[in-house]
Design a protein around this motif. Structure first.
Motif, PDB file in Angstrom:
ATOM      1  N   PHE A 106      27.213 107.709  46.245  1.00 56.92           N
ATOM      2  CA  PHE A 106      26.067 108.376  46.848  1.00 56.92           C
ATOM      3  C   PHE A 106      25.789 109.742  46.221  1.00 56.92           C
ATOM      4  O   PHE A 106      24.892 110.463  46.667  1.00 56.92           O
ATOM      5  CB  PHE A 106      26.294 108.543  48.350  1.00 56.92           C
ATOM      6  CG  PHE A 106      26.507 107.248  49.072  1.00 56.92           C
ATOM      7  CD1 PHE A 106      25.452 106.386  49.321  1.00 56.92           C
ATOM      8  CD2 PHE A 106      27.784 106.871  49.462  1.00 56.92           C
ATOM      9  CE1 PHE A 106      25.651 105.176  49.970  1.00 56.92           C
ATOM     10  CE2 PHE A 106      27.989 105.671  50.116  1.00 56.92           C
ATOM     11  CZ  PHE A 106      26.920 104.824  50.370  1.00 56.92           C
ATOM     12  N   SER A 107      26.557 110.104  45.211  1.00 60.53           N
ATOM     13  CA  SER A 107      26.364 111.382  44.527  1.00 60.53           C
ATOM     14  C   SER A 107      26.226 111.118  43.037  1.00 60.53           C
ATOM     15  O   SER A 107      27.169 110.654  42.389  1.00 60.53           O
ATOM     16  CB  SER A 107      27.556 112.308  44.802  1.00 60.53           C
ATOM     17  OG  SER A 107      27.407 113.518  44.093  1.00 60.53           O
ATOM     18  N   HIS A 108      25.062 111.408  42.479  1.00 59.09           N
ATOM     19  CA  HIS A 108      24.812 111.173  41.060  1.00 59.09           C
ATOM     20  C   HIS A 108      25.093 112.465  40.289  1.00 59.09           C
ATOM     21  O   HIS A 108      24.215 113.301  40.097  1.00 59.09           O
ATOM     22  CB  HIS A 108      23.376 110.712  40.846  1.00 59.09           C
ATOM     23  CG  HIS A 108      23.095 109.356  41.393  1.00 59.09           C
ATOM     24  ND1 HIS A 108      22.006 108.598  41.006  1.00 59.09           N
ATOM     25  CD2 HIS A 108      23.760 108.581  42.283  1.00 59.09           C
ATOM     26  CE1 HIS A 108      22.019 107.446  41.645  1.00 59.09           C
ATOM     27  NE2 HIS A 108      23.077 107.421  42.431  1.00 59.09           N
ATOM     28  N   SER A 150      18.277 111.562  39.501  1.00 61.11           N
ATOM     29  CA  SER A 150      18.229 110.404  40.399  1.00 61.11           C
ATOM     30  C   SER A 150      18.934 110.653  41.720  1.00 61.11           C
ATOM     31  O   SER A 150      18.825 109.839  42.642  1.00 61.11           O
ATOM     32  CB  SER A 150      18.856 109.187  39.708  1.00 61.11           C
ATOM     33  OG  SER A 150      20.192 109.466  39.319  1.00 61.11           O
ATOM     34  N   ASP A 151      19.668 111.769  41.850  1.00 62.22           N
ATOM     35  CA  ASP A 151      20.359 112.057  43.099  1.00 62.22           C
ATOM     36  C   ASP A 151      19.343 112.270  44.217  1.00 62.22           C
ATOM     37  O   ASP A 151      18.270 112.854  44.011  1.00 62.22           O
ATOM     38  CB  ASP A 151      21.230 113.301  42.938  1.00 62.22           C
ATOM     39  CG  ASP A 151      22.162 113.510  44.112  1.00 62.22           C
ATOM     40  OD1 ASP A 151      23.290 112.996  44.074  1.00 62.22           O
ATOM     41  OD2 ASP A 151      21.753 114.191  45.085  1.00 62.22           O
ATOM     42  N   SER A 152      19.687 111.803  45.408  1.00 60.44           N
ATOM     43  CA  SER A 152      18.743 111.867  46.529  1.00 60.44           C
ATOM     44  C   SER A 152      18.431 113.293  46.962  1.00 60.44           C
ATOM     45  O   SER A 152      17.460 113.518  47.692  1.00 60.44           O
ATOM     46  CB  SER A 152      19.295 111.074  47.721  1.00 60.44           C
ATOM     47  OG  SER A 152      20.580 111.568  48.097  1.00 60.44           O
ATOM     48  N   SER A 153      19.227 114.270  46.544  1.00 61.89           N
ATOM     49  CA  SER A 153      18.970 115.667  46.898  1.00 61.89           C
ATOM     50  C   SER A 153      18.214 116.423  45.805  1.00 61.89           C
ATOM     51  O   SER A 153      17.981 117.626  45.945  1.00 61.89           O
ATOM     52  CB  SER A 153      20.295 116.389  47.181  1.00 61.89           C
ATOM     53  OG  SER A 153      21.097 116.450  46.004  1.00 61.89           O
ATOM     54  N   ASN A 172      16.035 109.131  44.523  1.00 57.00           N
ATOM     55  CA  ASN A 172      16.245 108.292  45.703  1.00 57.00           C
ATOM     56  C   ASN A 172      17.574 107.541  45.664  1.00 57.00           C
ATOM     57  O   ASN A 172      17.771 106.573  46.395  1.00 57.00           O
ATOM     58  CB  ASN A 172      15.099 107.290  45.851  1.00 57.00           C
ATOM     59  CG  ASN A 172      14.962 106.388  44.629  1.00 57.00           C
ATOM     60  OD1 ASN A 172      15.749 106.480  43.686  1.00 57.00           O
ATOM     61  ND2 ASN A 172      13.972 105.507  44.637  1.00 57.00           N
ATOM     62  N   GLY A 173      18.497 107.991  44.816  1.00 59.04           N
ATOM     63  CA  GLY A 173      19.789 107.336  44.725  1.00 59.04           C
ATOM     64  C   GLY A 173      19.835 106.152  43.795  1.00 59.04           C
ATOM     65  O   GLY A 173      20.876 105.499  43.679  1.00 59.04           O
ATOM     66  N   GLU A 174      18.731 105.864  43.120  1.00 60.22           N
ATOM     67  CA  GLU A 174      18.674 104.768  42.148  1.00 60.22           C
ATOM     68  C   GLU A 174      18.502 105.354  40.751  1.00 60.22           C
ATOM     69  O   GLU A 174      17.670 106.240  40.540  1.00 60.22           O
ATOM     70  CB  GLU A 174      17.512 103.817  42.448  1.00 60.22           C
ATOM     71  CG  GLU A 174      17.560 103.184  43.834  1.00 60.22           C
ATOM     72  CD  GLU A 174      18.684 102.183  43.965  1.00 60.22           C
ATOM     73  OE1 GLU A 174      19.148 101.677  42.912  1.00 60.22           O
ATOM     74  OE2 GLU A 174      19.098 101.908  45.097  1.00 60.22           O
ATOM     75  N   THR A 175      19.277 104.847  39.795  1.00 58.05           N
ATOM     76  CA  THR A 175      19.216 105.400  38.446  1.00 58.05           C
ATOM     77  C   THR A 175      18.029 104.897  37.647  1.00 58.05           C
ATOM     78  O   THR A 175      17.738 105.429  36.575  1.00 58.05           O
ATOM     79  CB  THR A 175      20.501 105.062  37.676  1.00 58.05           C
ATOM     80  OG1 THR A 175      20.672 103.642  37.638  1.00 58.05           O
ATOM     81  CG2 THR A 175      21.709 105.707  38.335  1.00 58.05           C
TER      82      THR A 175
END
Length: 266
Positions: A106-108, A150-153, A172-175
């Motif tokens: 959950f962390s990119h 790509s990280d949601s934050s 949004n958490g997708e690469t």
């Protein structure tokens, strides 16, 4: 003999004799040839196994070299792409290498081998050969942590190259996809539009490729459209990156006035 030595009269005779003796020479060597051939039929199993192991070892060595050469060729191609990217930038850059990836799904985040000793500071933009990869969020003496786009934050102010339309691009958490938000349904935006960093907020320099619009959809009654964009950077593949140092405008120094002239003016 003298006549033969001078005029070579007996050469045809010697040729005929040599031809006739050919089978005799062959028969004379036949036992040795047969012996070599016969001994070759009885090579021991241990010898064959040893030869097989040696061949396997040589094959492994050659395969390792081939893989190494392929890796070097790939690295050279990546360096060429980075060089081409750095040539079109106005800012100073240094080349870093990704040495670790966050195990948290959950962390990119990635870790690069450039830190405060190299002048890297928090907030700097990080690129690969294709586009914006992320930004530095923490530095140590020798390494830095980079938050991927790509990280949601993560959020990047962007603009459409075609018409300058500005918006915010969110992870949004997708690469393989990003979300462009707060775009009115009347906005002039199309699939295939290139999104670059707008420079607003001062976090990212202007003009870096970020993503390309891949799909646009609209829900009935909603004032904004849903836009998905594909990141330009190879977020989960790039190994070599560029850390960007922005050119800061420094105030011009005032000319020094001799003390004597100041006293005279007073």
């Amino acid at each position: 003999m003298a006549a033969d030595g001078r005029f070579d009269k007996l050469a045809p005779v010697r040729s005929v004799i040599a031809t006739g003796l050919g089978p005799v020479y062959w028969l004379g060597n036949a036992p040795y040839r047969f012996s070599d051939w016969f001994s070759g039929l009885f090579v021991s199993r241990d010898d064959l196994q040893q030869e097989n192991e040696e061949l396997k070892t040589r094959l492994l060595i050659l395969e390792r070299r081939a893989l190494k050469y392929a890796a070097l060729a790939s690295e050279n191609n990546e360096l060429r792409r980075l060089l081409n990217s750095s040539e079109v930038l106005d800012d100073r850059v240094i080349v870093g290498e990704v040495v670790a990836v966050s195990p948290d799904p959950f962390s990119h985040e990635v870790v690069i081998n450039k830190g405060s000793n190299d002048g890297v500071t928090t907030g700097q933009a990080v690129l690969d050969a294709e586009g914006l990869l992320g930004q530095v969020i923490q530095t140590s003496q020798f390494t830095s942590r980079v938050l991927l786009v790509s990280d949601s934050s993560h959020a990047v102010p962007v603009e459409v190259v075609r018409n300058g339309l500005r918006s915010i691009l969110l992870g949004n958490g997708e690469t393989d996809e990003l979300e462009l938000v707060h775009v009115p349904d009347t906005a002039d935006i199309r699939e295939g539009d290139m999104l670059v960093s707008s420079g607003l907020g001062g976090r990212f320099p202007r003009g870096y490729p970020v993503a390309e619009v891949s799909s646009i959809s609209k829900e009935p009654g909603e004032p904004f459209v849903d836009i998905v964009a594909v990141p330009k950077a190879r977020l989960n593949q790039s190994r070599l990156v560029l850390v960007v140092f922005q050119q800061k405008d420094e105030p011009a120094e005032a000319p020094l006035v001799p003390l004597g002239e100041v006293e005279e003016q007073n």
